[in-house]
Design a protein around this motif. Sequence first.
Motif, PDB file in Angstrom:
ATOM      1  N   GLN A 186      -1.443  -6.200 -12.125  1.00 26.07           N
ATOM      2  CA  GLN A 186      -2.470  -5.481 -12.881  1.00 26.07           C
ATOM      3  C   GLN A 186      -3.406  -4.816 -11.880  1.00 26.07           C
ATOM      4  OE1 GLN A 186      -5.972  -6.925 -15.576  1.00 26.07           O
ATOM      5  NE2 GLN A 186      -4.189  -6.649 -16.909  1.00 26.07           N
ATOM      6  N   LEU A 187      -3.469  -3.489 -11.973  1.00 24.85           N
ATOM      7  CA  LEU A 187      -4.240  -2.681 -11.033  1.00 24.85           C
ATOM      8  C   LEU A 187      -5.458  -2.109 -11.733  1.00 24.85           C
ATOM      9  CD1 LEU A 187      -3.957  -1.752  -8.073  1.00 24.85           C
ATOM     10  CD2 LEU A 187      -2.747   0.274  -8.915  1.00 24.85           C
ATOM     11  N   LYS A 188      -6.616  -2.309 -11.136  1.00 26.63           N
ATOM     12  CA  LYS A 188      -7.858  -1.851 -11.750  1.00 26.63           C
ATOM     13  C   LYS A 188      -8.020  -0.336 -11.635  1.00 26.63           C
ATOM     14  CE  LYS A 188     -10.558  -6.110 -11.366  1.00 26.63           C
ATOM     15  NZ  LYS A 188     -11.831  -6.702 -10.896  1.00 26.63           N
ATOM     16  N   GLU A 189      -8.861   0.181 -12.507  1.00 27.94           N
ATOM     17  CA  GLU A 189      -9.130   1.626 -12.552  1.00 27.94           C
ATOM     18  C   GLU A 189      -9.567   2.141 -11.186  1.00 27.94           C
ATOM     19  OE1 GLU A 189     -12.288   4.684 -14.735  1.00 27.94           O
ATOM     20  OE2 GLU A 189     -11.907   2.690 -15.591  1.00 27.94           O
ATOM     21  N   GLY A 190      -8.934   3.239 -10.744  1.00 21.31           N
ATOM     22  CA  GLY A 190      -9.308   3.867  -9.482  1.00 21.31           C
ATOM     23  C   GLY A 190      -8.815   3.152  -8.243  1.00 21.31           C
ATOM     24  N   LYS A 191      -8.014   2.095  -8.406  1.00 18.56           N
ATOM     25  CA  LYS A 191      -7.576   1.277  -7.268  1.00 18.56           C
ATOM     26  C   LYS A 191      -6.138   1.594  -6.884  1.00 18.56           C
ATOM     27  CE  LYS A 191     -11.444  -1.084  -6.982  1.00 18.56           C
ATOM     28  NZ  LYS A 191     -12.323  -1.047  -5.784  1.00 18.56           N
ATOM     29  N   GLN A 192      -5.758   1.062  -5.703  1.00 23.79           N
ATOM     30  CA  GLN A 192      -4.438   1.316  -5.154  1.00 23.79           C
ATOM     31  C   GLN A 192      -3.862   0.024  -4.587  1.00 23.79           C
ATOM     32  OE1 GLN A 192      -3.727   3.825  -1.391  1.00 23.79           O
ATOM     33  NE2 GLN A 192      -3.391   5.313  -3.034  1.00 23.79           N
ATOM     34  N   PHE A 193      -2.533  -0.076  -4.633  1.00 26.64           N
ATOM     35  CA  PHE A 193      -1.835  -1.227  -4.048  1.00 26.64           C
ATOM     36  C   PHE A 193      -0.543  -0.737  -3.421  1.00 26.64           C
ATOM     37  CE2 PHE A 193       1.510  -4.509  -4.651  1.00 26.64           C
ATOM     38  CZ  PHE A 193       1.028  -5.460  -3.761  1.00 26.64           C
ATOM     39  N   SER A 194      -0.250  -1.221  -2.206  1.00 31.91           N
ATOM     40  CA  SER A 194       0.984  -0.848  -1.520  1.00 31.91           C
ATOM     41  C   SER A 194       1.739  -2.094  -1.107  1.00 31.91           C
ATOM     42  CB  SER A 194       0.688  -0.011  -0.267  1.00 31.91           C
ATOM     43  OG  SER A 194       0.092   1.218  -0.619  1.00 31.91           O
ATOM     44  N   MET A 195       3.067  -2.015  -1.151  1.00 26.86           N
ATOM     45  CA  MET A 195       3.891  -3.109  -0.648  1.00 26.86           C
ATOM     46  C   MET A 195       5.086  -2.532   0.101  1.00 26.86           C
ATOM     47  SD  MET A 195       5.865  -4.632  -4.011  1.00 26.86           S
ATOM     48  CE  MET A 195       7.008  -5.554  -2.978  1.00 26.86           C
ATOM     49  N   HIS A 210       0.732   2.215 -19.838  1.00 32.63           N
ATOM     50  CA  HIS A 210      -0.156   3.256 -19.315  1.00 32.63           C
ATOM     51  C   HIS A 210       0.528   4.064 -18.221  1.00 32.63           C
ATOM     52  CE1 HIS A 210      -3.074   0.129 -20.812  1.00 32.63           C
ATOM     53  NE2 HIS A 210      -3.494   1.206 -21.451  1.00 32.63           N
ATOM     54  N   ASP A 211      -0.043   5.244 -17.947  1.00 35.68           N
ATOM     55  CA  ASP A 211       0.447   6.108 -16.878  1.00 35.68           C
ATOM     56  C   ASP A 211       0.074   5.514 -15.519  1.00 35.68           C
ATOM     57  OD1 ASP A 211       0.964   7.625 -19.103  1.00 35.68           O
ATOM     58  OD2 ASP A 211      -0.398   9.262 -18.584  1.00 35.68           O
ATOM     59  N   LEU A 212       0.833   5.910 -14.492  1.00 38.95           N
ATOM     60  CA  LEU A 212       0.578   5.426 -13.138  1.00 38.95           C
ATOM     61  C   LEU A 212       1.162   6.421 -12.149  1.00 38.95           C
ATOM     62  CD1 LEU A 212      -0.430   2.834 -11.495  1.00 38.95           C
ATOM     63  CD2 LEU A 212       2.009   2.259 -11.327  1.00 38.95           C
ATOM     64  N   THR A 213       0.484   6.579 -11.010  1.00 40.17           N
ATOM     65  CA  THR A 213       1.023   7.394  -9.927  1.00 40.17           C
ATOM     66  C   THR A 213       1.736   6.485  -8.935  1.00 40.17           C
ATOM     67  OG1 THR A 213      -0.680   9.089 -10.178  1.00 40.17           O
ATOM     68  CG2 THR A 213       0.470   9.008  -8.069  1.00 40.17           C
ATOM     69  N   ILE A 214       3.012   6.786  -8.679  1.00 36.42           N
ATOM     70  CA  ILE A 214       3.832   5.995  -7.770  1.00 36.42           C
ATOM     71  C   ILE A 214       4.327   6.915  -6.667  1.00 36.42           C
ATOM     72  CG2 ILE A 214       5.879   4.535  -7.549  1.00 36.42           C
ATOM     73  CD1 ILE A 214       5.669   3.995 -10.577  1.00 36.42           C
ATOM     74  N   ASN A 215       3.963   6.593  -5.431  1.00 30.78           N
ATOM     75  CA  ASN A 215       4.360   7.420  -4.281  1.00 30.78           C
ATOM     76  C   ASN A 215       4.120   8.910  -4.549  1.00 30.78           C
ATOM     77  OD1 ASN A 215       5.052   5.043  -3.098  1.00 30.78           O
ATOM     78  ND2 ASN A 215       7.251   5.430  -2.995  1.00 30.78           N
ATOM     79  N   VAL A 244      -4.219  -1.087 -15.483  1.00 28.39           N
ATOM     80  CA  VAL A 244      -2.830  -0.738 -15.749  1.00 28.39           C
ATOM     81  C   VAL A 244      -1.941  -1.924 -15.388  1.00 28.39           C
ATOM     82  CG1 VAL A 244      -0.889   0.690 -14.993  1.00 28.39           C
ATOM     83  CG2 VAL A 244      -3.086   1.755 -15.472  1.00 28.39           C
ATOM     84  N   ASP A 245      -1.011  -2.249 -16.295  1.00 25.35           N
ATOM     85  CA  ASP A 245      -0.031  -3.300 -16.043  1.00 25.35           C
ATOM     86  C   ASP A 245       1.257  -2.691 -15.522  1.00 25.35           C
ATOM     87  OD1 ASP A 245      -1.316  -5.836 -16.978  1.00 25.35           O
ATOM     88  OD2 ASP A 245      -1.486  -4.692 -18.845  1.00 25.35           O
ATOM     89  N   ILE A 246       1.844  -3.350 -14.524  1.00 22.05           N
ATOM     90  CA  ILE A 246       3.055  -2.866 -13.862  1.00 22.05           C
ATOM     91  C   ILE A 246       4.034  -4.032 -13.759  1.00 22.05           C
ATOM     92  CG2 ILE A 246       3.978  -1.884 -11.721  1.00 22.05           C
ATOM     93  CD1 ILE A 246       0.636  -1.312 -11.422  1.00 22.05           C
ATOM     94  N   ILE A 247       5.276  -3.807 -14.178  1.00 23.34           N
ATOM     95  CA  ILE A 247       6.333  -4.799 -14.030  1.00 23.34           C
ATOM     96  C   ILE A 247       7.262  -4.304 -12.922  1.00 23.34           C
ATOM     97  CG2 ILE A 247       8.237  -6.014 -15.146  1.00 23.34           C
ATOM     98  CD1 ILE A 247       5.473  -6.736 -16.287  1.00 23.34           C
ATOM     99  N   LEU A 248       7.342  -5.063 -11.824  1.00 24.84           N
ATOM    100  CA  LEU A 248       8.172  -4.689 -10.686  1.00 24.84           C
ATOM    101  C   LEU A 248       9.221  -5.774 -10.490  1.00 24.84           C
ATOM    102  CD1 LEU A 248       6.915  -3.195  -7.340  1.00 24.84           C
ATOM    103  CD2 LEU A 248       8.740  -4.874  -7.356  1.00 24.84           C
TER     104      LEU A 248
END
Length: 291
Positions: A186-195, A210-215, A244-248
């Motif tokens: 779960q990524l907060k508004e305006g935040k970024q996470f990389s792995m 929800h929408d999300l920008t990926i790469n 935003v919720d993300i299932i990876l």
Amino acid sequence: MKKQISFSTQGHRADIGEMVIYRILPNRYAEAVGPFVFLDHLAPIKHSTDKPKMKEGTSAHPHRGIATLTYVLSGEGEHFDSRGNHAKVYSGGVQWMKAGNGIIHDETMNPDSQTGNPEMHGFQFWINLPSNIKKEDPEYLSINANEVPQMQLGEDNGWLKVIVGRYEELASKIPDYSKQYLYHIQLKEGKQFSMSTEKELEYAIFLPAHDLTINDTKFVAGDFIEFDREEGTIELTNTHEGDVDIILFGGEKYAEPILAQGPFVMNTMSEISEAYNDFHSGKYDKVVYVK
């Protein structure tokens, strides 16, 4: 270097009763991601107050050769099977069942009786088992929300839960028979996470709501995104107004033949025939419903 995206697609409707279901995997581009051969998304719905709660599920059905995994984002999931296993999990909980050499099960989905929230939302995955594990006896495991390993992301960016596999120091209770992982981020508004990713492992993302920008590419709610097999970075950027919720998920490519027919996933057609014959001859027994 950022990891390349191979394709994106959306699921198709496969509703069950009042439940709105989207079949995400398999799809026209991919039959599996690592050991994951199936993903159904139960879209968020509110249970109608004038309808009775589900007591005996959608109908008892068999499985063989896989492990089923139900992840309840919101609601109350109840499990029954022909080996006498019975349990409930609530919002954030997980149910895992190794079908092994054959089992019949049923599941209900109702509003969360602990919180009173009428919304039901969740996922079911099928995890393909190696051929030697397909021959073993079934097993069942329920995991409550407070038992799911979770970590806070740096700089208050959100959190990551490990449903299957490992991430840094976190490890799921769910058995794995190859290198595999299933994360809820779960990524907060305006935040970024990389792995960072590993070469040859398979990686996919599903965006449930929800929408999300990926790469640097924007994707929309309902998108399933798969990546190439090279090393690289997956960068997630939330430009949505709200969390935003993300299932990876993914893992090592399944190295044996995959033959899927109905509720059975085996390695040969003769094994599929045996699975059906054993089911129709009553070898899987019957589900016992606990009142």
